[in-house]
Design a protein around this motif. Sequence first.
Motif, PDB file in Angstrom:
ATOM      1  N   UNK A  50      35.633  48.296  35.889  1.00  0.00           N
ATOM      2  CA  UNK A  50      36.874  48.465  36.319  1.00  0.00           C
ATOM      3  C   UNK A  50      36.698  49.213  37.891  1.00  0.00           C
ATOM      4  N   UNK A  51      37.675  48.647  38.620  1.00  0.00           N
ATOM      5  CA  UNK A  51      37.871  48.968  39.980  1.00  0.00           C
ATOM      6  C   UNK A  51      38.344  50.285  40.098  1.00  0.00           C
ATOM      7  N   UNK A  52      37.962  50.772  41.260  1.00  0.00           N
ATOM      8  CA  UNK A  52      38.248  52.437  41.541  1.00  0.00           C
ATOM      9  C   UNK A  52      39.885  52.581  41.364  1.00  0.00           C
ATOM     10  N   UNK A  53      40.838  51.723  41.813  1.00  0.00           N
ATOM     11  CA  UNK A  53      42.218  51.758  41.591  1.00  0.00           C
ATOM     12  C   UNK A  53      42.487  51.943  40.462  1.00  0.00           C
ATOM     13  N   UNK A  54      42.087  51.026  39.512  1.00  0.00           N
ATOM     14  CA  UNK A  54      42.433  50.893  38.013  1.00  0.00           C
ATOM     15  C   UNK A  54      41.759  52.090  37.343  1.00  0.00           C
ATOM     16  N   UNK A  55      40.616  52.581  37.856  1.00  0.00           N
ATOM     17  CA  UNK A  55      40.413  53.885  37.071  1.00  0.00           C
ATOM     18  C   UNK A  55      41.230  55.094  37.387  1.00  0.00           C
ATOM     19  N   UNK A  56      41.795  55.070  38.713  1.00  0.00           N
ATOM     20  CA  UNK A  56      42.781  56.077  39.078  1.00  0.00           C
ATOM     21  C   UNK A  56      44.175  56.239  38.295  1.00  0.00           C
ATOM     22  N   UNK A  57      44.710  54.812  38.154  1.00  0.00           N
ATOM     23  CA  UNK A  57      45.911  54.567  37.617  1.00  0.00           C
ATOM     24  C   UNK A  57      45.660  55.069  36.157  1.00  0.00           C
ATOM     25  N   UNK A  58      44.724  54.827  35.624  1.00  0.00           N
ATOM     26  CA  UNK A  58      44.755  55.282  34.165  1.00  0.00           C
ATOM     27  C   UNK A  58      44.376  56.664  33.863  1.00  0.00           C
ATOM     28  N   UNK A  59      43.964  57.306  34.911  1.00  0.00           N
ATOM     29  CA  UNK A  59      43.392  58.674  34.842  1.00  0.00           C
ATOM     30  C   UNK A  59      42.382  58.968  33.889  1.00  0.00           C
ATOM     31  N   UNK A  60      41.487  58.206  33.718  1.00  0.00           N
ATOM     32  CA  UNK A  60      40.320  58.582  32.636  1.00  0.00           C
ATOM     33  C   UNK A  60      40.642  58.089  31.221  1.00  0.00           C
ATOM     34  N   UNK A  61      41.917  57.749  31.033  1.00  0.00           N
ATOM     35  CA  UNK A  61      42.021  57.078  29.824  1.00  0.00           C
ATOM     36  C   UNK A  61      41.209  55.603  29.504  1.00  0.00           C
ATOM     37  N   UNK A  62      41.463  55.280  28.357  1.00  0.00           N
ATOM     38  CA  UNK A  62      41.061  53.897  27.997  1.00  0.00           C
ATOM     39  C   UNK A  62      41.656  52.785  28.459  1.00  0.00           C
ATOM     40  N   UNK A  63      41.118  51.665  28.691  1.00  0.00           N
ATOM     41  CA  UNK A  63      41.822  50.501  29.243  1.00  0.00           C
ATOM     42  C   UNK A  63      42.836  49.605  28.217  1.00  0.00           C
ATOM     43  N   UNK A  64      43.557  48.914  28.886  1.00  0.00           N
ATOM     44  CA  UNK A  64      44.468  48.167  28.162  1.00  0.00           C
ATOM     45  C   UNK A  64      43.875  46.841  28.005  1.00  0.00           C
ATOM     46  N   UNK A  65      44.667  45.864  27.092  1.00  0.00           N
ATOM     47  CA  UNK A  65      44.092  44.526  26.920  1.00  0.00           C
ATOM     48  C   UNK A  65      43.681  43.936  28.170  1.00  0.00           C
ATOM     49  N   UNK A  66      42.602  43.223  27.990  1.00  0.00           N
ATOM     50  CA  UNK A  66      42.094  42.399  29.359  1.00  0.00           C
ATOM     51  C   UNK A  66      41.602  40.786  28.974  1.00  0.00           C
ATOM     52  N   UNK A  67      41.988  40.180  29.974  1.00  0.00           N
ATOM     53  CA  UNK A  67      41.530  38.625  29.385  1.00  0.00           C
ATOM     54  C   UNK A  67      40.257  38.018  30.320  1.00  0.00           C
ATOM     55  N   UNK A  68      39.719  38.854  31.215  1.00  0.00           N
ATOM     56  CA  UNK A  68      38.573  38.714  31.727  1.00  0.00           C
ATOM     57  C   UNK A  68      37.358  39.573  31.311  1.00  0.00           C
ATOM     58  N   UNK A  69      36.273  38.909  30.989  1.00  0.00           N
ATOM     59  CA  UNK A  69      35.198  39.611  30.153  1.00  0.00           C
ATOM     60  C   UNK A  69      35.113  41.018  30.258  1.00  0.00           C
TER      61      UNK A  69
ATOM     62  N   UNK B 244      37.160  31.430  30.735  1.00  0.00           N
ATOM     63  CA  UNK B 244      37.359  30.583  29.354  1.00  0.00           C
ATOM     64  C   UNK B 244      38.674  31.258  29.061  1.00  0.00           C
ATOM     65  N   UNK B 245      39.138  32.718  28.986  1.00  0.00           N
ATOM     66  CA  UNK B 245      40.377  33.266  28.617  1.00  0.00           C
ATOM     67  C   UNK B 245      41.432  33.364  29.876  1.00  0.00           C
ATOM     68  N   UNK B 246      41.129  33.012  30.941  1.00  0.00           N
ATOM     69  CA  UNK B 246      41.871  32.853  32.008  1.00  0.00           C
ATOM     70  C   UNK B 246      41.728  31.926  33.031  1.00  0.00           C
ATOM     71  N   UNK B 247      42.584  31.668  33.878  1.00  0.00           N
ATOM     72  CA  UNK B 247      42.526  30.568  34.930  1.00  0.00           C
ATOM     73  C   UNK B 247      41.119  30.727  35.807  1.00  0.00           C
TER      74      UNK B 247
END
Lengths: 147, 147
Positions: free
Chosen positions: B128-147, B70-73
């Motif tokens: 959250x995929x492994x790559x994104x977990x690594x990129x943010x180093x354990x912090x909280x996530x940014x805005x997201x448009x998929x559920x 709904x919020x994304x293509x």
Amino acid sequence: MRASLAEKGVALTPRRAKLLEVLVASDRHPSVGEIHEEVRRYFPSTSLATIYNTIELLKETGQVLEIEFSGAANRYDGRIPQAHPHLICVECEKIEDLEMVEPSEPLEAISAATGYRLVNRRTDYYGVCPQCQAREGGQQQAPQSLP
Amino acid sequence: MRASLAEKGVALTPRRAKLLEVLVASDRHPSVGEIHEEVRRYFPSTSLATIYNTIELLKETGQVLEIEFSGAANRYDGRIPQAHPHLICVECEKIEDLEMVEPSEPLEAISAATGYRLVNRRTDYYGVCPQCQAREGGQQQAPQSLP
DNA sequence: TAACAAATTAGAATGGTTCTAAAATCTCTC
DNA sequence: GAGAGATTTTAGAACCATTCTAATTTGTTA
């Protein structure tokens, strides 16, 4: 239940209380439009933006489950806000809770196997409900906006 | 595979062939926009409407699976056009096929228990995929448009 | 080559959702 | 209570993926 709003530092205003009531009272998985209509019966000046804003709050506090659609309005489940399977009629757009067994793999197993930190799950079954089958007497179906 | 278009009485034009090729060549579950971009590299005048039209044809012949948001293509799977579970990263919007076990209940069992004539199923796991977990180093996530 | 059908295009229309700026309401202090 | 400051609500504009429309292009057949 309503206390979790207070914890976020936001007030449980009359409109918000009524919205929550509508959500919990309905087993129809209403859309924003339907919720708006219902809340308006008690607070006629309520704007759509308030419905969207409040639902956003409820989502953040885990008090409502959002079921997204691309071709139709999203629907909301305030009775069982945890992810659970739904049965969706592609004809009349009715949505029912499916009490049957959960998908086999628990989130933990998938998390362990894939490395994902899982936060949610969605399971939908799409079909034609008995009433719609009866109404059309076995013929083919009409245009539909749900998958 | 491409013969099923002929059976419907529609031609496999160069644009349509390229679109199908793009769809089958990609494991990224591309959106209409991405498909458009790719097809344009070979047929620069291709319009968005043609992409939408062709995808509609492919859906009707069961050659592509549509994953709605709904919020994304919407995203499309041309490799495994039958319903199957997906693993969706809510950060980078990557979509992967999930090879693990199908949801336990077969459609027939649910059909028998509910009276629905089932036509489809959807199973998604959000995280959250492994790559994104690594990129943010354990912090909280940014805005997201998929559920 | 003419005539008809199918495919494609550009752009407008649609509709659910989000954003914005202003108005209304509430809360707290003095 | 009155007034300052924050929160809530509102109306309407903005957004954007998707669908629709009418006209043009392309392809096919006689």
